[in-house]
Design a protein around this motif. Structure first.
Motif, short mmCIF file in Angstrom:
data_model
loop_
_atom_site.label_atom_id
_atom_site.label_comp_id
_atom_site.label_asym_id
_atom_site.label_seq_id
_atom_site.Cartn_x
_atom_site.Cartn_y
_atom_site.Cartn_z
N TYR A 149 5.54 3.04 2.20
CA TYR A 149 4.96 1.77 1.80
C TYR A 149 4.53 1.01 3.05
CZ TYR A 149 7.00 2.79 -2.76
OH TYR A 149 7.32 3.37 -3.94
N PHE A 170 -1.31 -0.93 7.69
CA PHE A 170 -1.87 0.40 7.43
C PHE A 170 -3.10 0.58 8.31
CE2 PHE A 170 -4.21 3.52 4.72
CZ PHE A 170 -3.27 4.52 4.79
N PRO A 202 -1.11 7.57 9.51
CA PRO A 202 -2.55 7.37 9.27
C PRO A 202 -3.36 7.38 10.56
CG PRO A 202 -1.40 5.28 9.15
CD PRO A 202 -0.34 6.31 9.38
N VAL A 250 0.86 -1.18 0.00
CA VAL A 250 0.00 0.00 0.00
C VAL A 250 0.89 1.22 0.00
CG1 VAL A 250 -1.76 1.30 1.23
CG2 VAL A 250 -1.85 -1.18 1.23
N ASN A 251 0.79 2.03 -1.05
CA ASN A 251 1.62 3.23 -1.17
C ASN A 251 0.80 4.44 -0.78
OD1 ASN A 251 3.44 5.17 -1.79
ND2 ASN A 251 3.51 4.79 -4.00
N CYS A 252 1.13 5.02 0.38
CA CYS A 252 0.36 6.16 0.89
C CYS A 252 1.22 6.95 1.86
CB CYS A 252 -0.92 5.67 1.58
SG CYS A 252 -2.02 7.00 2.08
N LEU A 253 0.99 8.28 1.93
CA LEU A 253 1.71 9.16 2.85
C LEU A 253 3.22 9.08 2.64
CD1 LEU A 253 -0.38 8.49 6.09
CD2 LEU A 253 -0.60 10.40 4.52
N MET A 294 -7.74 3.20 1.55
CA MET A 294 -7.47 4.48 0.89
C MET A 294 -8.66 5.43 0.93
SD MET A 294 -4.38 4.10 0.05
CE MET A 294 -4.14 5.52 -0.99
N LYS A 316 2.24 12.58 8.15
CA LYS A 316 2.61 11.35 7.45
C LYS A 316 2.34 10.09 8.26
CE LYS A 316 6.02 13.48 4.40
NZ LYS A 316 7.39 13.40 3.86
N TYR A 349 -9.02 6.70 5.50
CA TYR A 349 -7.91 7.14 6.35
C TYR A 349 -7.80 8.66 6.32
CZ TYR A 349 -4.61 8.75 2.79
OH TYR A 349 -4.00 9.48 1.83
N GLY A 392 -4.58 11.47 7.04
CA GLY A 392 -3.15 11.60 7.32
C GLY A 392 -2.83 12.83 8.14
#
Length: 235
Positions: free
Chosen positions: A24, A30, A51, A18-21, A41, A49, A44, A46
């Motif tokens: 990985y 997450f 969650p 999961v690529n977020c903020l 996605m 940076k 959440y 942010g």
């Protein structure tokens, strides 16, 4: 080379990435920083940076703007511009014979409704006067003596409506089975298989799916679906 997870610092493979903020994550890693509820996605939030879920998202404090001479000057200039626009609009509408408020769609609808009510009242009064003037006159006879017609025959326009039968009260629905919970936060569904509810709603027929999610039915709306476990408490 595969990247490392932003929470457990273990290798994240493409099938579970999961690529977020700007990081990985494993799908299971997450989760909310406070309650550890698994996020996606769509639900959440942010902050720095990291969650968070909607219930535990950090509240930001607003700063107070000081009344500096520049701010006071801008405030006074804005007030003067508002007064100038008000005077211009007043002079434009002056003498036209109507007000801006009276010509709104809402005021026109109210006026139309009042006219309809007046017409209905006028026809009701007209029918009452018409029926009262057409009633036949009964001549008096001196040889009848003390004979008096019954009250029912004297009033030709008296109508006794037949009372409607009393309907029995609807039977109360059977009590719901299963566990019952009460919502402690508002929640808006993020996916099609989730359910929305408000603070104080009662959730019935609850089944535990995992540590972060449950399945149940909102008693107020009748909707069924998944809901986060940290948004409710057992009754």
């Amino acid at each position: 080379m595969n990247p490392l997870c932003g929470r457990c610092n273990q290798v994240v493979y493409p099938t579970e990435k999961v690529n977020c903020l700007d990081k990985y994550w494993h799908k299971g890693c997450f989760s909310c920083e406070v309650c550890k509820m698994t996020l996606n996605m769509k639900n959440y939030k942010g902050f720095e940076k990291r969650p968070y879920c909607n219930a535990h998202y950090p509240k930001t404090n607003f700063t107070c703007v000081a009344d500096t001479p520049e701010n006071l000057r801008l405030k006074q200039q804005t007030k003067m511009q508002s007064q100038v626009h008000y005077k211009e609009d007043f002079e434009k509408n002056k003498g036209k014979g109507f007000s801006v408020v009276a010509d709104t769609p809402e005021m026109q609808r109210i006026k139309k409704t009042q006219d309809q009510i007046s017409n209905i009242k006028y026809h009701e009064d007209f029918e009452k006067m018409k029926s009262g003037g057409d009633a036949p006159h009964q001549p008096s006879h001196p040889n009848q003596g003390s004979y008096q017609q019954p009250a029912a025959s004297q009033n030709y326009h008296h109508y006794e409506p037949t009372p409607e039968p009393v309907r029995p009260a609807a039977a109360a629905p059977p009590p719901s089975s299963g566990k019952r919970y009460r919502a402690v936060y508002d929640y808006a569904a993020a996916d099609d298989d989730e359910v929305s509810f408000m603070d104080g709603d009662v959730i019935v027929d609850v089944q535990q799916i995992d540590e972060g999610w449950m399945y149940g039915r909102v008693e107020r709306t009748g909707q069924q679906g998944m809901l986060p476990a940290n948004y409710v408490e057992a009754i």
